[in-house]
Write a protein that holds these residues in place. Sequence first.
Motif, PDB file in Angstrom:
ATOM      1  N   GLY A   1       2.880  -7.241   3.313  1.00 26.96           N
ATOM      2  CA  GLY A   1       1.930  -6.365   3.981  1.00 26.96           C
ATOM      3  C   GLY A   1       1.788  -5.015   3.332  1.00 26.96           C
ATOM      4  N   LEU A   2       0.915  -4.219   3.928  1.00 22.30           N
ATOM      5  CA  LEU A   2       0.570  -2.919   3.384  1.00 22.30           C
ATOM      6  C   LEU A   2       1.438  -1.834   4.010  1.00 22.30           C
ATOM      7  CD1 LEU A   2      -1.631  -2.263   1.287  1.00 22.30           C
ATOM      8  CD2 LEU A   2      -2.977  -1.333   3.132  1.00 22.30           C
ATOM      9  N   GLY A   3       1.850  -0.884   3.206  1.00 17.50           N
ATOM     10  CA  GLY A   3       2.641   0.242   3.688  1.00 17.50           C
ATOM     11  C   GLY A   3       4.098  -0.118   3.890  1.00 17.50           C
ATOM     12  N   ARG A   4       4.918   0.923   3.968  1.00 16.11           N
ATOM     13  CA  ARG A   4       6.342   0.752   4.226  1.00 16.11           C
ATOM     14  C   ARG A   4       6.774   1.806   5.242  1.00 16.11           C
ATOM     15  NH1 ARG A   4       4.881  -3.072   1.909  1.00 16.11           N
ATOM     16  NH2 ARG A   4       5.692  -4.011  -0.016  1.00 16.11           N
ATOM     17  N   ILE A   5       7.818   1.494   5.997  1.00 20.03           N
ATOM     18  CA  ILE A   5       8.388   2.464   6.927  1.00 20.03           C
ATOM     19  C   ILE A   5       9.896   2.399   6.810  1.00 20.03           C
ATOM     20  CG2 ILE A   5       8.276   0.843   8.888  1.00 20.03           C
ATOM     21  CD1 ILE A   5       7.743   3.445  10.622  1.00 20.03           C
ATOM     22  N   GLY A   6      10.503   3.550   6.725  1.00 19.55           N
ATOM     23  CA  GLY A   6      11.949   3.613   6.580  1.00 19.55           C
ATOM     24  C   GLY A   6      12.447   4.979   7.021  1.00 19.55           C
ATOM     25  N   LYS A   7      13.723   5.244   6.734  1.00 21.55           N
ATOM     26  CA  LYS A   7      14.322   6.506   7.178  1.00 21.55           C
ATOM     27  C   LYS A   7      14.837   7.319   6.002  1.00 21.55           C
ATOM     28  CE  LYS A   7      15.782   5.463  11.911  1.00 21.55           C
ATOM     29  NZ  LYS A   7      16.932   5.489  12.852  1.00 21.55           N
ATOM     30  N   LEU A   8      14.739   8.636   6.143  1.00 18.62           N
ATOM     31  CA  LEU A   8      15.376   9.543   5.204  1.00 18.62           C
ATOM     32  C   LEU A   8      16.884   9.503   5.436  1.00 18.62           C
ATOM     33  CD1 LEU A   8      12.959  12.566   5.735  1.00 18.62           C
ATOM     34  CD2 LEU A   8      13.003  11.041   3.745  1.00 18.62           C
TER      35      LEU A   8
ATOM     36  N   ASN B   1      16.448   1.435   4.526  1.00 17.64           N
ATOM     37  CA  ASN B   1      16.202   0.430   5.579  1.00 17.64           C
ATOM     38  C   ASN B   1      14.712   0.233   5.825  1.00 17.64           C
ATOM     39  OD1 ASN B   1      19.046   0.256   6.053  1.00 17.64           O
ATOM     40  ND2 ASN B   1      18.898   2.110   7.289  1.00 17.64           N
ATOM     41  N   ARG B   2      13.964   0.111   4.759  1.00 14.50           N
ATOM     42  CA  ARG B   2      12.506   0.047   4.890  1.00 14.50           C
ATOM     43  C   ARG B   2      12.022  -1.318   5.332  1.00 14.50           C
ATOM     44  NH1 ARG B   2      11.435   0.715  -1.481  1.00 14.50           N
ATOM     45  NH2 ARG B   2      12.964   2.304  -1.041  1.00 14.50           N
ATOM     46  N   LYS B   3      10.865  -1.305   5.973  1.00 17.27           N
ATOM     47  CA  LYS B   3      10.205  -2.531   6.409  1.00 17.27           C
ATOM     48  C   LYS B   3       8.714  -2.417   6.090  1.00 17.27           C
ATOM     49  CE  LYS B   3      13.389  -3.312  10.280  1.00 17.27           C
ATOM     50  NZ  LYS B   3      13.513  -3.438  11.766  1.00 17.27           N
ATOM     51  N   ILE B   4       8.023  -3.540   6.192  1.00 16.87           N
ATOM     52  CA  ILE B   4       6.568  -3.539   6.020  1.00 16.87           C
ATOM     53  C   ILE B   4       5.936  -2.821   7.212  1.00 16.87           C
ATOM     54  CG2 ILE B   4       4.519  -5.023   5.979  1.00 16.87           C
ATOM     55  CD1 ILE B   4       6.311  -7.140   4.602  1.00 16.87           C
ATOM     56  N   LEU B   5       4.961  -1.969   6.939  1.00 18.63           N
ATOM     57  CA  LEU B   5       4.296  -1.246   8.020  1.00 18.63           C
ATOM     58  C   LEU B   5       3.345  -2.162   8.784  1.00 18.63           C
ATOM     59  CD1 LEU B   5       3.781   1.429   9.492  1.00 18.63           C
ATOM     60  CD2 LEU B   5       1.997   1.917   7.803  1.00 18.63           C
ATOM     61  N   GLU B   6       2.493  -2.900   8.072  1.00 13.68           N
ATOM     62  CA  GLU B   6       1.551  -3.806   8.744  1.00 13.68           C
ATOM     63  C   GLU B   6       1.437  -5.090   7.937  1.00 13.68           C
ATOM     64  OE1 GLU B   6      -1.929  -2.441  11.019  1.00 13.68           O
ATOM     65  OE2 GLU B   6      -3.119  -3.484   9.504  1.00 13.68           O
ATOM     66  N   VAL B   7       1.810  -6.204   8.536  1.00 10.88           N
ATOM     67  CA  VAL B   7       1.766  -7.503   7.856  1.00 10.88           C
ATOM     68  C   VAL B   7       0.322  -7.901   7.601  1.00 10.88           C
ATOM     69  CG1 VAL B   7       2.275  -9.964   8.064  1.00 10.88           C
ATOM     70  CG2 VAL B   7       3.965  -8.278   8.812  1.00 10.88           C
ATOM     71  N   SER B   8       0.021  -8.272   6.361  1.00 11.49           N
ATOM     72  CA  SER B   8      -1.336  -8.683   5.999  1.00 11.49           C
ATOM     73  C   SER B   8      -1.373 -10.082   5.396  1.00 11.49           C
ATOM     74  CB  SER B   8      -1.939  -7.685   5.002  1.00 11.49           C
ATOM     75  OG  SER B   8      -1.153  -7.625   3.819  1.00 11.49           O
ATOM     76  N   PHE B   9      -0.193 -10.633   5.105  1.00 16.96           N
ATOM     77  CA  PHE B   9      -0.150 -11.969   4.507  1.00 16.96           C
ATOM     78  C   PHE B   9       1.089 -12.704   5.002  1.00 16.96           C
ATOM     79  CE2 PHE B   9       1.480 -14.964   1.397  1.00 16.96           C
ATOM     80  CZ  PHE B   9       0.362 -15.710   1.089  1.00 16.96           C
ATOM     81  N   GLU B  10       0.893 -13.961   5.357  1.00 19.01           N
ATOM     82  CA  GLU B  10       2.002 -14.859   5.670  1.00 19.01           C
ATOM     83  C   GLU B  10       1.508 -16.285   5.505  1.00 19.01           C
ATOM     84  OE1 GLU B  10       3.159 -13.812   9.603  1.00 19.01           O
ATOM     85  OE2 GLU B  10       1.256 -14.370  10.515  1.00 19.01           O
ATOM     86  N   GLU B  11       2.417 -17.191   5.303  1.00 16.71           N
ATOM     87  CA  GLU B  11       2.024 -18.587   5.135  1.00 16.71           C
ATOM     88  C   GLU B  11       2.984 -19.487   5.897  1.00 16.71           C
ATOM     89  OE1 GLU B  11       2.513 -20.093   1.101  1.00 16.71           O
ATOM     90  OE2 GLU B  11       3.672 -18.314   0.611  1.00 16.71           O
ATOM     91  N   LYS B  12       2.523 -20.694   6.190  1.00 14.47           N
ATOM     92  CA  LYS B  12       3.323 -21.646   6.932  1.00 14.47           C
ATOM     93  C   LYS B  12       4.436 -22.228   6.059  1.00 14.47           C
ATOM     94  CE  LYS B  12       1.097 -21.665  10.884  1.00 14.47           C
ATOM     95  NZ  LYS B  12       1.752 -21.168  12.119  1.00 14.47           N
TER      96      LYS B  12
END
Length: 373
Positions: free
Chosen positions: A244-251, A125-136
Amino acid sequence: MKSVNGNEIIQVFESWSPKKYACMPNDPIGLAIGTLNKPVTKVLVTLDVTNEVVDEAIDNGCELIIAHHPPIFMKLSNLRTDNPKGALYEKCLKNDIAVYAAHTNLDVAPGGVNDLLADALQLENRKILEVSFEEKMMKLAVFVPVDDADALRDVLAKAGAGRLGHYEACSYTLEGKGRFRATEGADPAVGEIGELHIEEEEKVEVVFPQSMKNKILKAMLNNHPYEEPAYDLFTMDVDTNKQGLGRIGKLKQPMTLREFAQLVKVQLDVPCLRAVGPLDRVVQKVAVVGGDGNKYIRAAKFAGADVFVTGDIGFHMAQDAEVEGLSIIDPGHHVEKVMIKGVAEKMASLCADQKLPVEFIQSKINTEPFQFI
């Protein structure tokens, strides 16, 4: 057998890990040494470009090296071949080996360095840790005769318009009547010169990321039956393609920090690591950033991570994290070596899909500068 140009290979690579994803100012990504305008049959994938790696490329008959860490990080004031760096560049040039670097864009790209690390750590269930790019998002509304609407919708979908999450070929249609009079010099698909014509039309609406604007418009204009298509183009107040940079999820299961540290050692293939925090603390939510992650400690804490896996942690940063109750596992910078296997396999698959006969070789040279005693 078809000859593959180096530019074709990098076009494939950048379709997956485009330069626009780079999140470090003036990140020296792209072609660093040599030329891509040549036939390429073998590509060496490596974390770093060292003398031993270049020798490995020569021994394997590689014409191109794809590296994560740029071989030229700072601007050169000279190019002398009587010093180690200059001699390295000279060796590449003399052996006609091009070097291409994908740094923070490969960190950010889906399936890139941080996803590969998260895979190794078995995060769910990982997600991006910090968004660094997005576009319209943009919307195209085009008016087309009813009989041609399905064909145009299909063309737009194949060009990439109408993708929303896990859905594709999304569009909206509104029926109405178009009116126009063709004047001298026109070549109307319907109607006659000088006569007011009324045509049953559909207004077809599709959305797409801003970066695809030229591609979508070209597809529409090249396949519309009208000589002069009528269309509207809007920039929407909606962001898409967040990366974005990094990922966060659960064991899968909670474990102590000591147990998790052992898992990290095995999964990331390191002889030792540094840990911050009580070793009997139970952890489950994990943030990970490849390379130097000092400035992402707050992001990891804010995201609710129990433990942050990253390299090059500074003494005072470790103390601050400990005070805030965030455990840290530092396995070093070199764990980014996961990109060697990951990039080689990904590129082999992408090039096979496009029937490009090129071989990707995984570097076997250990570029870890530290010795552990």
